[in-house]
Design an enzyme around this catalytic site. Structure first.
Site, PDB file in Angstrom:
ATOM      1  N   THR A 153      12.320  -7.366 -10.750  1.00  0.00           N
ATOM      2  CA  THR A 153      11.872  -8.745 -10.985  1.00  0.00           C
ATOM      3  C   THR A 153      10.592  -9.021 -10.199  1.00  0.00           C
ATOM      4  O   THR A 153      10.518  -8.723  -9.002  1.00  0.00           O
ATOM      5  CB  THR A 153      12.983  -9.733 -10.568  1.00  0.00           C
ATOM      6  OG1 THR A 153      14.147  -9.415 -11.325  1.00  0.00           O
ATOM      7  CG2 THR A 153      12.574 -11.172 -10.814  1.00  0.00           C
ATOM      8  N   ALA A 211      -2.044  -6.548  -0.113  1.00  0.00           N
ATOM      9  CA  ALA A 211      -2.497  -7.929   0.120  1.00  0.00           C
ATOM     10  C   ALA A 211      -2.605  -8.290   1.602  1.00  0.00           C
ATOM     11  O   ALA A 211      -3.500  -9.029   1.992  1.00  0.00           O
ATOM     12  CB  ALA A 211      -1.556  -8.912  -0.588  1.00  0.00           C
ATOM     13  N   CYS A 220       1.926   7.564  23.512  1.00  0.00           N
ATOM     14  CA  CYS A 220       2.813   8.033  24.571  1.00  0.00           C
ATOM     15  C   CYS A 220       4.172   7.375  24.578  1.00  0.00           C
ATOM     16  O   CYS A 220       5.158   7.978  24.959  1.00  0.00           O
ATOM     17  CB  CYS A 220       2.148   7.851  25.923  1.00  0.00           C
ATOM     18  SG  CYS A 220       0.970   9.172  26.187  1.00  0.00           S
ATOM     19  N   GLY A 249       0.810  -1.214   0.000  1.00  0.00           N
ATOM     20  CA  GLY A 249       0.000   0.000   0.000  1.00  0.00           C
ATOM     21  C   GLY A 249       0.844   1.266   0.000  1.00  0.00           C
ATOM     22  O   GLY A 249       0.547   2.235  -0.707  1.00  0.00           O
TER      23      GLY A 249
HETATM   24  C1  LIG Z   1      -1.902  -0.407   5.920  1.00  0.00           C
HETATM   25  C2  LIG Z   1      -2.253   0.820   5.157  1.00  0.00           C
HETATM   26  C3  LIG Z   1      -1.356   1.372   4.224  1.00  0.00           C
HETATM   27  C4  LIG Z   1       0.035   0.827   4.034  1.00  0.00           C
HETATM   28  O1  LIG Z   1       0.034  -0.401   3.352  1.00  0.00           O
HETATM   29  P1  LIG Z   1       1.347  -1.337   3.417  1.00  0.00           P
HETATM   30  O2  LIG Z   1       1.055  -2.451   2.483  1.00  0.00           O
HETATM   31  O3  LIG Z   1       1.448  -1.798   4.847  1.00  0.00           O
HETATM   32  O4  LIG Z   1       2.492  -0.509   2.997  1.00  0.00           O
HETATM   33  C5  LIG Z   1      -1.768   2.469   3.508  1.00  0.00           C
HETATM   34  N1  LIG Z   1      -2.991   3.008   3.673  1.00  0.00           N
HETATM   35  C6  LIG Z   1      -3.881   2.505   4.550  1.00  0.00           C
HETATM   36  C7  LIG Z   1      -5.234   3.133   4.670  1.00  0.00           C
HETATM   37  C8  LIG Z   1      -3.541   1.399   5.331  1.00  0.00           C
HETATM   38  O5  LIG Z   1      -4.421   0.917   6.201  1.00  0.00           O
END
Ligand SMILES: *Cc1c(COP(=O)(O)O)cnc(C)c1O
Length: 387
Positions: A237, A200, A325, A71
Protein backbone atom coordinates in the site's frame (compact mmCIF):
# COMPACT_ATOMS: atom_id res chain seq x y z
CA UNK A 1 24.00 26.22 24.70
CA UNK A 2 24.20 26.59 20.95
CA UNK A 3 23.18 23.56 18.90
CA UNK A 4 24.77 23.33 15.51
CA UNK A 5 24.01 20.62 13.00
CA UNK A 6 26.81 19.81 10.55
CA UNK A 7 25.70 16.31 9.59
CA UNK A 8 23.34 16.89 6.66
CA UNK A 9 24.78 13.90 4.77
CA UNK A 10 23.43 11.62 7.51
CA UNK A 11 19.96 13.10 7.36
CA UNK A 12 18.22 16.47 7.01
CA UNK A 13 15.34 18.02 8.93
CA UNK A 14 11.98 17.99 7.17
CA UNK A 15 11.40 21.44 5.67
CA UNK A 16 8.38 23.09 7.36
CA UNK A 17 6.75 23.48 3.92
CA UNK A 18 7.14 19.75 3.32
CA UNK A 19 5.50 18.98 6.65
CA UNK A 20 2.57 21.27 5.79
CA UNK A 21 2.08 19.56 2.45
CA UNK A 22 2.08 16.12 4.11
CA UNK A 23 -0.27 16.80 7.01
CA UNK A 24 -3.66 16.48 5.22
CA UNK A 25 -2.61 13.05 3.91
CA UNK A 26 -2.57 11.61 7.45
CA UNK A 27 -6.11 12.79 8.23
CA UNK A 28 -8.53 14.15 5.59
CA UNK A 29 -6.94 12.49 2.57
CA UNK A 30 -6.19 9.15 4.18
CA UNK A 31 -7.56 6.83 1.49
CA UNK A 32 -5.77 3.85 0.01
CA UNK A 33 -4.41 5.12 -3.30
CA UNK A 34 -5.49 1.86 -4.96
CA UNK A 35 -9.18 2.27 -3.96
CA UNK A 36 -11.61 3.40 -6.62
CA UNK A 37 -13.79 5.55 -4.33
CA UNK A 38 -13.19 9.27 -3.91
CA UNK A 39 -11.10 8.80 -0.72
CA UNK A 40 -8.70 6.63 -2.67
CA UNK A 41 -8.72 8.78 -5.77
CA UNK A 42 -7.88 11.95 -3.86
CA UNK A 43 -4.89 10.21 -2.28
CA UNK A 44 -3.87 8.87 -5.68
CA UNK A 45 -4.01 12.37 -7.13
CA UNK A 46 -1.55 13.66 -4.53
CA UNK A 47 0.77 10.72 -5.13
CA UNK A 48 0.70 11.06 -8.92
CA UNK A 49 1.37 14.79 -8.69
CA UNK A 50 4.50 13.96 -6.66
CA UNK A 51 5.52 11.42 -9.29
CA UNK A 52 5.18 14.07 -12.02
CA UNK A 53 7.23 16.54 -9.98
CA UNK A 54 10.03 14.05 -9.38
CA UNK A 55 10.02 12.80 -12.97
CA UNK A 56 10.27 16.29 -14.40
CA UNK A 57 13.03 17.20 -11.90
CA UNK A 58 15.05 14.20 -13.10
CA UNK A 59 14.22 14.65 -16.78
CA UNK A 60 12.31 11.34 -16.77
CA UNK A 61 8.76 10.19 -17.52
CA UNK A 62 6.31 9.67 -14.66
CA UNK A 63 6.00 5.95 -15.44
CA UNK A 64 9.77 5.59 -15.01
CA UNK A 65 9.56 6.50 -11.30
CA UNK A 66 9.04 3.77 -8.67
CA UNK A 67 8.48 4.85 -5.05
CA UNK A 68 10.16 2.82 -2.30
CA UNK A 69 10.97 3.04 1.42
CA UNK A 70 14.29 4.82 0.81
CA UNK A 71 17.77 4.68 -0.63
CA UNK A 72 18.63 1.27 0.80
CA UNK A 73 15.55 -0.36 -0.67
CA UNK A 74 16.05 1.35 -4.03
CA UNK A 75 19.62 0.05 -4.26
CA UNK A 76 18.59 -3.46 -3.19
CA UNK A 77 15.64 -3.51 -5.56
CA UNK A 78 17.72 -2.45 -8.55
CA UNK A 79 20.68 -4.76 -7.92
CA UNK A 80 18.65 -7.87 -7.10
CA UNK A 81 16.02 -6.91 -9.69
CA UNK A 82 18.53 -6.77 -12.55
CA UNK A 83 20.60 -9.74 -11.32
CA UNK A 84 17.46 -11.85 -11.28
CA UNK A 85 15.99 -10.64 -14.55
CA UNK A 86 19.27 -11.13 -16.44
CA UNK A 87 20.57 -14.30 -14.80
CA UNK A 88 20.37 -16.15 -18.10
CA UNK A 89 22.36 -13.42 -19.83
CA UNK A 90 25.29 -13.24 -17.41
CA UNK A 91 26.44 -13.21 -13.81
CA UNK A 92 28.96 -10.37 -13.58
CA UNK A 93 28.45 -7.01 -11.83
CA UNK A 94 30.86 -4.07 -11.73
CA UNK A 95 30.80 -1.62 -8.84
CA UNK A 96 33.29 0.54 -6.94
CA UNK A 97 35.07 -0.09 -3.65
CA UNK A 98 33.66 3.13 -2.13
CA UNK A 99 29.93 2.46 -2.53
CA UNK A 100 27.50 2.79 0.35
CA UNK A 101 26.87 -0.47 2.23
CA UNK A 102 23.39 -0.51 0.66
CA UNK A 103 25.16 -1.34 -2.63
CA UNK A 104 28.14 -3.33 -1.30
CA UNK A 105 26.11 -5.75 0.82
CA UNK A 106 23.66 -6.78 -1.92
CA UNK A 107 26.72 -7.32 -4.16
CA UNK A 108 28.44 -9.46 -1.52
CA UNK A 109 25.25 -11.46 -1.06
CA UNK A 110 25.05 -12.07 -4.81
CA UNK A 111 28.65 -13.32 -4.75
CA UNK A 112 27.52 -16.01 -2.30
CA UNK A 113 24.84 -16.96 -4.84
CA UNK A 114 27.44 -17.52 -7.55
CA UNK A 115 27.58 -14.08 -9.16
CA UNK A 116 30.94 -12.44 -9.82
CA UNK A 117 31.52 -8.87 -8.67
CA UNK A 118 34.35 -6.52 -9.59
CA UNK A 119 35.00 -3.82 -6.98
CA UNK A 120 36.87 -1.10 -8.85
CA UNK A 121 39.67 0.73 -7.11
CA UNK A 122 39.54 4.52 -6.85
CA UNK A 123 42.38 7.04 -6.97
CA UNK A 124 43.48 9.03 -3.92
CA UNK A 125 40.76 11.63 -4.55
CA UNK A 126 38.09 8.92 -4.60
CA UNK A 127 37.42 8.83 -8.34
CA UNK A 128 36.78 5.74 -10.45
CA UNK A 129 38.75 5.68 -13.72
CA UNK A 130 36.31 5.01 -16.61
CA UNK A 131 39.14 3.11 -18.38
CA UNK A 132 39.07 0.60 -15.51
CA UNK A 133 35.34 0.09 -16.06
CA UNK A 134 35.98 -0.65 -19.70
CA UNK A 135 38.71 -3.18 -18.84
CA UNK A 136 36.49 -4.93 -16.29
CA UNK A 137 33.60 -5.60 -18.71
CA UNK A 138 33.25 -9.22 -19.86
CA UNK A 139 30.64 -11.06 -21.94
CA UNK A 140 29.01 -11.95 -18.61
CA UNK A 141 28.58 -8.35 -17.36
CA UNK A 142 24.94 -7.43 -16.70
CA UNK A 143 25.15 -4.35 -14.48
CA UNK A 144 27.48 -1.48 -13.63
CA UNK A 145 26.59 0.35 -10.42
CA UNK A 146 28.73 3.34 -9.43
CA UNK A 147 27.57 6.02 -7.02
CA UNK A 148 26.99 9.58 -8.24
CA UNK A 149 28.74 11.17 -5.27
CA UNK A 150 30.31 9.61 -2.22
CA UNK A 151 28.56 10.17 1.10
CA UNK A 152 31.78 10.39 3.14
CA UNK A 153 34.28 12.34 1.07
CA UNK A 154 31.91 14.05 -1.39
CA UNK A 155 33.78 13.11 -4.57
CA UNK A 156 31.57 13.26 -7.69
CA UNK A 157 32.14 10.29 -10.01
CA UNK A 158 32.42 10.58 -13.82
CA UNK A 159 29.00 8.94 -14.37
CA UNK A 160 28.51 10.31 -17.91
CA UNK A 161 31.73 8.68 -19.10
CA UNK A 162 31.01 5.39 -17.35
CA UNK A 163 27.45 5.32 -18.75
CA UNK A 164 28.80 5.82 -22.24
CA UNK A 165 31.02 2.76 -21.84
CA UNK A 166 28.10 0.78 -20.38
CA UNK A 167 25.91 1.69 -23.34
CA UNK A 168 28.60 0.83 -25.91
CA UNK A 169 28.80 -2.62 -24.34
CA UNK A 170 25.08 -3.19 -23.91
CA UNK A 171 25.32 -3.24 -20.10
CA UNK A 172 22.81 -1.62 -17.73
CA UNK A 173 24.05 1.33 -15.70
CA UNK A 174 22.77 2.24 -12.23
CA UNK A 175 23.85 5.08 -9.98
CA UNK A 176 23.22 5.61 -6.26
CA UNK A 177 22.37 9.32 -6.32
CA UNK A 178 21.19 9.54 -2.73
CA UNK A 179 23.76 12.25 -1.95
CA UNK A 180 23.23 14.27 -5.12
CA UNK A 181 19.47 14.49 -5.73
CA UNK A 182 18.42 17.90 -4.42
CA UNK A 183 22.04 19.00 -3.98
CA UNK A 184 23.43 19.31 -7.51
CA UNK A 185 21.61 19.44 -10.87
CA UNK A 186 20.67 15.98 -12.20
CA UNK A 187 19.25 14.85 -15.50
CA UNK A 188 18.96 11.13 -16.22
CA UNK A 189 19.35 11.63 -19.96
CA UNK A 190 22.51 13.69 -19.60
CA UNK A 191 23.88 11.15 -17.13
CA UNK A 192 23.03 8.40 -19.63
CA UNK A 193 21.93 5.98 -16.93
CA UNK A 194 19.26 3.26 -16.91
CA UNK A 195 18.54 3.38 -13.18
CA UNK A 196 19.07 5.81 -10.29
CA UNK A 197 18.36 5.62 -6.53
CA UNK A 198 17.30 8.50 -4.29
CA UNK A 199 16.03 9.07 -0.75
CA UNK A 200 13.76 11.87 0.57
CA UNK A 201 15.36 12.31 4.00
CA UNK A 202 18.62 13.40 2.40
CA UNK A 203 16.93 16.46 0.84
CA UNK A 204 14.51 17.81 3.49
CA UNK A 205 11.80 15.19 2.97
CA UNK A 206 10.65 12.57 5.49
CA UNK A 207 12.52 9.39 6.43
CA UNK A 208 11.32 6.05 5.11
CA UNK A 209 10.49 7.13 1.57
CA UNK A 210 12.57 7.15 -1.58
CA UNK A 211 12.38 6.17 -5.22
CA UNK A 212 14.26 4.75 -8.11
CA UNK A 213 14.23 5.83 -11.71
CA UNK A 214 14.12 2.97 -14.19
CA UNK A 215 14.31 3.71 -17.88
CA UNK A 216 11.39 2.41 -19.92
CA UNK A 217 12.13 -1.07 -21.28
CA UNK A 218 14.78 -1.95 -18.67
CA UNK A 219 14.49 -5.61 -17.66
CA UNK A 220 13.73 -5.87 -13.98
CA UNK A 221 12.35 -8.49 -11.61
CA UNK A 222 10.40 -7.00 -8.67
CA UNK A 223 11.70 -7.49 -5.15
CA UNK A 224 8.38 -6.99 -3.35
CA UNK A 225 5.46 -8.96 -4.74
CA UNK A 226 1.85 -9.05 -3.60
CA UNK A 227 0.11 -6.12 -5.27
CA UNK A 228 0.09 -4.12 -8.46
CA UNK A 229 1.18 -0.80 -6.93
CA UNK A 230 3.94 1.04 -8.84
CA UNK A 231 2.88 -0.85 -11.99
CA UNK A 232 3.74 -4.15 -10.34
CA UNK A 233 7.34 -3.12 -9.70
CA UNK A 234 6.94 -2.59 -5.94
CA UNK A 235 3.97 -4.05 -4.11
CA UNK A 236 2.57 -2.70 -0.80
CA UNK A 237 0.00 0.00 0.00
CA UNK A 238 1.45 3.32 -1.08
CA UNK A 239 2.98 5.60 1.55
CA UNK A 240 0.96 8.53 0.25
CA UNK A 241 1.90 11.14 2.87
CA UNK A 242 5.59 10.24 2.52
CA UNK A 243 5.43 10.38 -1.26
CA UNK A 244 3.65 13.75 -1.17
CA UNK A 245 6.42 14.95 1.18
CA UNK A 246 9.08 13.68 -1.21
CA UNK A 247 7.35 15.53 -4.05
CA UNK A 248 7.21 18.79 -2.09
CA UNK A 249 10.86 18.40 -1.07
CA UNK A 250 11.84 17.95 -4.73
CA UNK A 251 9.80 21.00 -5.71
CA UNK A 252 11.58 23.14 -3.09
CA UNK A 253 15.00 21.84 -4.14
CA UNK A 254 14.14 22.69 -7.74
CA UNK A 255 13.50 26.29 -6.71
CA UNK A 256 16.44 26.65 -4.33
CA UNK A 257 19.11 24.43 -5.92
CA UNK A 258 21.07 27.06 -7.82
CA UNK A 259 21.26 29.42 -4.86
CA UNK A 260 22.04 26.66 -2.35
CA UNK A 261 24.86 25.27 -4.48
CA UNK A 262 26.43 28.72 -4.40
CA UNK A 263 25.91 29.34 -0.67
CA UNK A 264 27.08 25.88 0.37
CA UNK A 265 30.15 25.88 -1.90
CA UNK A 266 31.25 29.22 -0.47
CA UNK A 267 30.79 28.06 3.10
CA UNK A 268 32.49 24.74 2.29
CA UNK A 269 35.50 26.50 0.76
CA UNK A 270 35.68 28.89 3.72
CA UNK A 271 35.74 25.94 6.15
CA UNK A 272 38.35 24.07 4.10
CA UNK A 273 40.60 27.12 3.96
CA UNK A 274 40.25 28.00 7.63
CA UNK A 275 40.74 24.45 8.91
CA UNK A 276 43.82 23.98 6.70
CA UNK A 277 45.28 27.23 8.02
CA UNK A 278 44.34 26.91 11.67
CA UNK A 279 45.18 23.25 12.30
CA UNK A 280 48.62 21.79 11.58
CA UNK A 281 49.06 18.26 10.19
CA UNK A 282 45.67 17.80 8.65
CA UNK A 283 44.66 16.71 5.17
CA UNK A 284 41.52 17.22 3.11
CA UNK A 285 39.94 13.93 2.02
CA UNK A 286 38.21 13.71 -1.36
CA UNK A 287 38.59 15.70 -4.55
CA UNK A 288 39.30 19.42 -4.31
CA UNK A 289 36.98 20.43 -7.18
CA UNK A 290 34.79 17.45 -8.15
CA UNK A 291 33.13 17.65 -4.77
CA UNK A 292 29.63 17.97 -3.31
CA UNK A 293 28.95 21.63 -2.46
CA UNK A 294 28.15 20.73 1.15
CA UNK A 295 30.97 18.29 2.01
CA UNK A 296 34.08 18.93 4.12
CA UNK A 297 36.18 15.93 5.22
CA UNK A 298 39.52 16.17 7.00
CA UNK A 299 41.92 13.76 8.67
CA UNK A 300 43.89 14.93 11.71
CA UNK A 301 47.04 13.00 12.57
CA UNK A 302 47.57 11.35 15.99
CA UNK A 303 43.93 11.46 17.20
CA UNK A 304 40.61 9.63 16.99
CA UNK A 305 37.67 11.02 15.05
CA UNK A 306 35.31 9.73 17.72
CA UNK A 307 37.06 11.74 20.41
CA UNK A 308 36.69 14.85 18.26
CA UNK A 309 32.97 14.08 17.82
CA UNK A 310 32.40 13.63 21.55
CA UNK A 311 34.16 16.91 22.31
CA UNK A 312 32.21 18.74 19.61
CA UNK A 313 28.97 17.23 20.90
CA UNK A 314 29.66 18.66 24.37
CA UNK A 315 29.65 22.07 22.68
CA UNK A 316 26.42 21.30 20.83
CA UNK A 317 28.04 20.63 17.45
CA UNK A 318 26.95 17.53 15.49
CA UNK A 319 29.38 16.05 12.94
CA UNK A 320 30.49 12.63 11.72
CA UNK A 321 33.62 10.48 11.37
CA UNK A 322 34.95 7.54 9.40
CA UNK A 323 36.52 6.19 12.56
CA UNK A 324 34.69 3.31 14.19
CA UNK A 325 36.24 2.55 17.56
CA UNK A 326 33.04 2.34 19.55
CA UNK A 327 31.05 0.52 16.88
CA UNK A 328 31.12 -3.24 16.44
CA UNK A 329 33.82 -3.15 13.78
CA UNK A 330 37.21 -1.76 14.72
CA UNK A 331 38.03 -1.08 11.12
CA UNK A 332 37.84 2.52 9.92
CA UNK A 333 35.73 3.53 6.93
CA UNK A 334 36.23 1.40 3.79
CA UNK A 335 36.10 4.63 1.80
CA UNK A 336 39.04 6.23 3.60
CA UNK A 337 41.06 3.02 3.28
CA UNK A 338 40.17 2.82 -0.42
CA UNK A 339 41.63 6.29 -1.06
CA UNK A 340 44.88 5.03 0.45
CA UNK A 341 44.82 6.42 3.99
CA UNK A 342 46.58 4.40 6.66
CA UNK A 343 44.41 3.00 9.46
CA UNK A 344 45.79 5.64 11.85
CA UNK A 345 44.99 8.57 9.59
CA UNK A 346 41.60 7.14 8.64
CA UNK A 347 40.70 6.91 12.34
CA UNK A 348 41.34 10.64 12.71
CA UNK A 349 38.74 11.78 10.20
CA UNK A 350 36.00 14.36 10.62
CA UNK A 351 33.12 14.93 8.20
CA UNK A 352 31.22 18.22 8.27
CA UNK A 353 28.22 18.45 5.95
CA UNK A 354 26.25 21.64 5.36
CA UNK A 355 22.63 22.21 4.44
CA UNK A 356 19.65 24.52 4.07
CA UNK A 357 19.74 25.81 7.63
CA UNK A 358 23.52 26.18 7.98
CA UNK A 359 24.73 29.69 8.71
CA UNK A 360 28.13 31.34 8.47
CA UNK A 361 27.98 31.81 12.25
CA UNK A 362 27.81 27.98 12.58
CA UNK A 363 31.13 27.78 10.76
CA UNK A 364 32.49 30.52 13.02
CA UNK A 365 31.47 28.65 16.16
CA UNK A 366 33.05 25.44 14.87
CA UNK A 367 36.26 27.21 13.88
CA UNK A 368 36.48 28.81 17.30
CA UNK A 369 36.50 25.39 19.00
CA UNK A 370 37.87 22.75 16.61
CA UNK A 371 41.54 23.84 16.73
CA UNK A 372 41.46 23.80 20.54
CA UNK A 373 39.89 20.35 20.61
CA UNK A 374 42.42 18.91 18.16
CA UNK A 375 45.26 20.47 20.14
CA UNK A 376 43.94 19.15 23.47
CA UNK A 377 43.47 15.62 22.08
CA UNK A 378 46.92 15.62 20.52
CA UNK A 379 48.53 16.58 23.84
CA UNK A 380 46.84 13.54 25.37
CA UNK A 381 47.87 11.25 22.51
CA UNK A 382 50.83 8.90 23.03
CA UNK A 383 51.54 9.15 19.29
CA UNK A 384 52.01 12.90 19.32
CA UNK A 385 55.29 14.74 19.64
CA UNK A 386 54.84 18.51 19.35
CA UNK A 387 57.10 20.03 16.71
C1 LIG B 1 21.87 7.57 3.08
C2 LIG B 1 22.40 6.81 1.91
C3 LIG B 1 21.79 5.61 1.50
C4 LIG B 1 20.68 4.97 2.28
O1 LIG B 1 19.46 5.66 2.13
P1 LIG B 1 18.27 5.40 3.18
O2 LIG B 1 17.12 6.16 2.64
O3 LIG B 1 18.76 5.95 4.50
O4 LIG B 1 18.04 3.94 3.22
C5 LIG B 1 22.29 4.99 0.38
N1 LIG B 1 23.31 5.51 -0.33
C6 LIG B 1 23.91 6.66 0.03
C7 LIG B 1 25.02 7.20 -0.81
C8 LIG B 1 23.48 7.35 1.16
O5 LIG B 1 24.08 8.48 1.51
Amino acid sequence: MERIYLDYAATTPVDPEVLRAMQPYFTDIFGNASSIHSFGQEARKGMEAARETLASFLGAKAEEVVFTSGGTESNNAVIFGVANALKNKGNHIITSSIEHHAVLEPCKFLEKQGYKVTYLKVDKTGLVDPADVKKAITKETILITVMHANNEIGSIEPIEEISKIAKENGVYMHTDAVQTVGHIPINVTNLGIDMLSLSAHKFYGPKGVGAFYIKKGTKFSPYLRGGDQERGRRASTSNVAGIVGLGKAVELCGKKLEEEVKIHSELRDFLIKEISEKIPECCLNGHAERRLPNNVNFSFSYIEGESILLNLDLLGIAASTGSACTSSSLSPSHVLLAIGLSHEIAHGSLRLTLGRFSRKTDAGYLLEHLPKIVDKLRRMSPLYEPK
